[in-house]
Write a protein that holds these residues in place. Structure first.
Motif, PDB file in Angstrom:
ATOM      1  N   GLU A 193       0.824  -1.197   0.000  1.00 41.25           N
ATOM      2  CA  GLU A 193       0.000   0.000   0.000  1.00 41.25           C
ATOM      3  C   GLU A 193       0.868   1.261   0.000  1.00 41.25           C
ATOM      4  O   GLU A 193       2.031   1.249   0.402  1.00 41.25           O
ATOM      5  N   PHE A 194       0.262   2.364  -0.419  1.00 38.05           N
ATOM      6  CA  PHE A 194       0.990   3.622  -0.519  1.00 38.05           C
ATOM      7  C   PHE A 194       0.021   4.791  -0.462  1.00 38.05           C
ATOM      8  O   PHE A 194      -1.199   4.625  -0.616  1.00 38.05           O
ATOM      9  N   LEU A 195       0.581   5.981  -0.237  1.00 36.48           N
ATOM     10  CA  LEU A 195      -0.163   7.230  -0.279  1.00 36.48           C
ATOM     11  C   LEU A 195       0.432   8.121  -1.363  1.00 36.48           C
ATOM     12  O   LEU A 195       1.643   8.108  -1.596  1.00 36.48           O
ATOM     13  N   VAL A 196      -0.416   8.906  -2.008  1.00 32.30           N
ATOM     14  CA  VAL A 196       0.020   9.967  -2.925  1.00 32.30           C
ATOM     15  C   VAL A 196      -0.533  11.275  -2.376  1.00 32.30           C
ATOM     16  O   VAL A 196      -1.720  11.367  -2.051  1.00 32.30           O
ATOM     17  N   ALA A 197       0.327  12.272  -2.233  1.00 34.03           N
ATOM     18  CA  ALA A 197      -0.106  13.546  -1.665  1.00 34.03           C
ATOM     19  C   ALA A 197       0.283  14.701  -2.560  1.00 34.03           C
ATOM     20  O   ALA A 197       1.335  14.681  -3.218  1.00 34.03           O
ATOM     21  N   SER A 198      -0.568  15.719  -2.588  1.00 32.89           N
ATOM     22  CA  SER A 198      -0.317  16.922  -3.383  1.00 32.89           C
ATOM     23  C   SER A 198      -0.922  18.106  -2.645  1.00 32.89           C
ATOM     24  O   SER A 198      -1.907  17.951  -1.908  1.00 32.89           O
ATOM     25  N   ILE A 199      -0.327  19.289  -2.829  1.00 34.21           N
ATOM     26  CA  ILE A 199      -0.896  20.501  -2.243  1.00 34.21           C
ATOM     27  C   ILE A 199      -1.079  21.545  -3.329  1.00 34.21           C
ATOM     28  O   ILE A 199      -0.424  21.510  -4.371  1.00 34.21           O
ATOM     29  N   GLU A 200      -1.989  22.466  -3.091  1.00 30.66           N
ATOM     30  CA  GLU A 200      -2.165  23.605  -3.982  1.00 30.66           C
ATOM     31  C   GLU A 200      -2.534  24.822  -3.146  1.00 30.66           C
ATOM     32  O   GLU A 200      -3.313  24.731  -2.192  1.00 30.66           O
ATOM     33  N   ALA A 201      -1.932  25.934  -3.498  1.00 33.02           N
ATOM     34  CA  ALA A 201      -2.152  27.167  -2.744  1.00 33.02           C
ATOM     35  C   ALA A 201      -3.565  27.677  -2.962  1.00 33.02           C
ATOM     36  O   ALA A 201      -4.172  27.477  -4.016  1.00 33.02           O
ATOM     37  N   VAL A 202      -4.094  28.345  -1.957  1.00 35.76           N
ATOM     38  CA  VAL A 202      -5.425  28.939  -2.025  1.00 35.76           C
ATOM     39  C   VAL A 202      -5.263  30.450  -1.908  1.00 35.76           C
ATOM     40  O   VAL A 202      -4.798  30.947  -0.882  1.00 35.76           O
ATOM     41  N   GLU A 203      -5.606  31.166  -2.952  1.00 35.77           N
ATOM     42  CA  GLU A 203      -5.437  32.617  -2.938  1.00 35.77           C
ATOM     43  C   GLU A 203      -6.337  33.259  -1.882  1.00 35.77           C
ATOM     44  O   GLU A 203      -7.495  32.892  -1.717  1.00 35.77           O
ATOM     45  N   GLY A 204      -5.770  34.225  -1.160  1.00 36.95           N
ATOM     46  CA  GLY A 204      -6.523  34.948  -0.152  1.00 36.95           C
ATOM     47  C   GLY A 204      -6.847  34.152   1.089  1.00 36.95           C
ATOM     48  O   GLY A 204      -7.715  34.537   1.870  1.00 36.95           O
ATOM     49  N   ALA A 205      -6.125  33.020   1.301  1.00 42.24           N
ATOM     50  CA  ALA A 205      -6.421  32.169   2.453  1.00 42.24           C
ATOM     51  C   ALA A 205      -5.320  32.244   3.504  1.00 42.24           C
ATOM     52  O   ALA A 205      -5.161  31.323   4.306  1.00 42.24           O
ATOM     53  N   ASN A 206      -4.535  33.315   3.493  1.00 43.49           N
ATOM     54  CA  ASN A 206      -3.497  33.535   4.503  1.00 43.49           C
ATOM     55  C   ASN A 206      -2.534  32.362   4.624  1.00 43.49           C
ATOM     56  O   ASN A 206      -2.221  31.882   5.723  1.00 43.49           O
ATOM     57  N   GLY A 207      -2.068  31.908   3.474  1.00 43.20           N
ATOM     58  CA  GLY A 207      -1.078  30.847   3.470  1.00 43.20           C
ATOM     59  C   GLY A 207      -1.631  29.442   3.560  1.00 43.20           C
ATOM     60  O   GLY A 207      -0.879  28.475   3.539  1.00 43.20           O
ATOM     61  N   LYS A 208      -2.930  29.286   3.690  1.00 44.48           N
ATOM     62  CA  LYS A 208      -3.504  27.947   3.769  1.00 44.48           C
ATOM     63  C   LYS A 208      -3.349  27.223   2.431  1.00 44.48           C
ATOM     64  O   LYS A 208      -3.301  27.836   1.371  1.00 44.48           O
ATOM     65  N   GLN A 209      -3.274  25.904   2.513  1.00 47.70           N
ATOM     66  CA  GLN A 209      -3.067  25.075   1.337  1.00 47.70           C
ATOM     67  C   GLN A 209      -4.117  23.974   1.294  1.00 47.70           C
ATOM     68  O   GLN A 209      -4.462  23.389   2.333  1.00 47.70           O
ATOM     69  N   PHE A 210      -4.614  23.691   0.084  1.00 46.58           N
ATOM     70  CA  PHE A 210      -5.447  22.514  -0.086  1.00 46.58           C
ATOM     71  C   PHE A 210      -4.545  21.300  -0.133  1.00 46.58           C
ATOM     72  O   PHE A 210      -3.572  21.267  -0.881  1.00 46.58           O
TER      73      PHE A 210
END
Length: 449
Positions: A193-210
């Protein structure tokens, strides 16, 4: 790694189907909205590019502990013992992926072949997005139409797994466009088993990331908005990932790295906790480095023997006054390595190197004359070795625009040139390769290229 920025959300239920026995394509629903129609700089006529580079007899023997893997694939029908098969998302075509490992500093590559799909139907080069242990995440973009000027295409993602009775290739449906993703192997599982992870920036979210997480145990994705603890808002405002590190450990840590600024750490095994956050760590400062162009041209970061190692090289200028009216200007590359250990808080300066002081002797007679003066070379795309302590691979050219280059294996601590290898991808390229340990799992390449 510079990837395309297109939106690749696609409706898998209504894609163009290419009939193997027909001259024309058929579409279940003739709507441009069912395809990703955006454009980017990585759009090439694949058919105009050369065959994969030649590999050598020693590459067919015992595999190296890690390799430099060209992130852009070649279109080629040849196969070997590493070949794995799957179907396109349309379900009507087979796709085959094959790896060709080479001993560093030579660059390894992979090839792809799709039944009934011409080379010029590939919208862009097949891409390696991530690699960890025996796993590789691939992206393939194909124009399903026989019309070469069509802007409609499908994007498929695949997981290649080298371990097991035979190599496997599995189609992976994604929730969004994946540019900077990482893979974490879950050790101790029954079925790899394995995990795949990715992030994307959210504009106007004070540095929060999806944060998007795929779990092979359920074969599903989950997404959540995550905040950064003690965020450096100035750094996060310009944060652009250029590399993803799989760190592992008890917390299943992964880090997205902006090689100009810093790292965003995430503990994947705790990502569903209510208080889960991303943790920002700045990279070591280097005031003399001009932050122009791609940071991958002068910097690299990797996990080596349980430590995070950071390599930075910069162009220095020295002036020597000869007379009252004459000044001698000397330009040369200078490099520094840093390292950090768990719990990943503080960097420690490791060693430095004036590259012009690296001797080039007669033990490398194959080198062209211009490489005998290491201070004058155009060096870029450094890559830390994952298995040779203190070794960094550097691509050297006479001029930055040259297509042909030499790969140098430099021992930063001993200040020696270990090995050299010619490099010619046979095509235009910018950022070229990533490090991978998949060579430990690949079967012997039964048919040389």
């Amino acid at each position: 790694m510079e990837m395309e920025e297109e939106d690749s959300r696609i409706d898998l239920s209504s894609l163009t189907v290419i009939d193997a026995d027909a001259d024309e394509t058929t579409t279940e629903h003739d709507s441009a909205d069912e395809y990703d129609t955006s454009t980017d700089e990585d759009k090439y006529d694949i058919s105009s590019y050369a065959s994969p580079p030649i590999h050598f007899a020693e590459d067919l023997a015992s595999p190296p502990e890690s390799i430099l893997l060209d992130i852009r694939g070649y279109i080629d029908v040849r196969t070997n013992a590493t070949t794995a098969n799957a179907c396109l998302s349309t379900g009507r075509r087979a796709i085959r992926v094959t790896f060709w490992a080479a001993r560093p500093p030579r660059v390894s590559c992979f090839t792809i072949h799709c039944d009934g799909v011409k080379p010029n139907q590939f919208r862009s080069f097949p891409m390696v997005l991530a690699a960890a242990d025996d796993l590789v995440l691939l992206r393939v973009a194909i124009n399903p139409s026989q019309n070469p000027i069509s802007t409609r295409f499908i994007i498929d993602y695949y997981i290649y797994q080298a371990a097991g009775a035979t190599p496997t290739l599995r189609l992976l449906t994604v929730p969004c466009h994946l540019s900077y993703a990482g893979i974490l192997r879950l050790h101790g599982g029954d079925d790899g088993e394995f995990l795949v992870a990715s992030i994307e920036a959210v504009e106007g979210a004070n540095g929060k990331q999806f944060h998007h997480l795929f779990d092979s145990r359920t074969w599903t994705w989950t997404s959540r908005l995550m905040r950064v603890d003690k965020p450096d808002m100035c750094a996060l405002a310009g944060f652009r990932p250029t590399k993803v590190l799989t760190i592992g450990g008890e917390r299943g840590s992964m880090a997205w790295v902006d090689l100009w600024h810093g790292m965003l750490f995430c503990d994947l095994l705790a990502v569903h906790d209510d208080d889960a956050m991303l943790h920002y760590i700045p990279l070591p400062s280097s005031p003399s480095t001009k932050r122009e162009g791609s940071p991958s041209d002068v910097r690299d970061i990797a996990v080596v023997h349980g430590r995070i190692k950071f390599f930075d090289m910069r162009f220095n200028v020295k002036q020597h006054t000869i007379t009252s009216t004459t000044t001698l200007v000397t330009r040369y590359w200078k490099a520094t390595t840093w390292e950090m250990t768990d719990p990943w808080h503080n960097w420690r300066k490791d060693c430095g190197l004036d590259i012009f002081k690296v001797p080039v002797d007669k033990t490398h007679p194959e080198l062209p004359p211009w490489l005998h003066d290491m201070g004058k070379l155009h060096g870029d795309q450094p890559a830390l070795s994952l298995h040779e302590e203190d070794v960094v691979y550097i691509m050297a050219k006479a001029k930055g625009s040259d297509r042909r280059a030499w790969m140098l294996a430099v021992d930063v601590r001993k200040k020696t040139l270990r090995e050299v290898a010619a490099f010619d991808a046979g095509r235009a390229y910018n950022f070229t390769y990533l490090q991978s340990r998949i060579s430990n799992y690949l079967r012997n390449q039964s048919s040389p290229m």
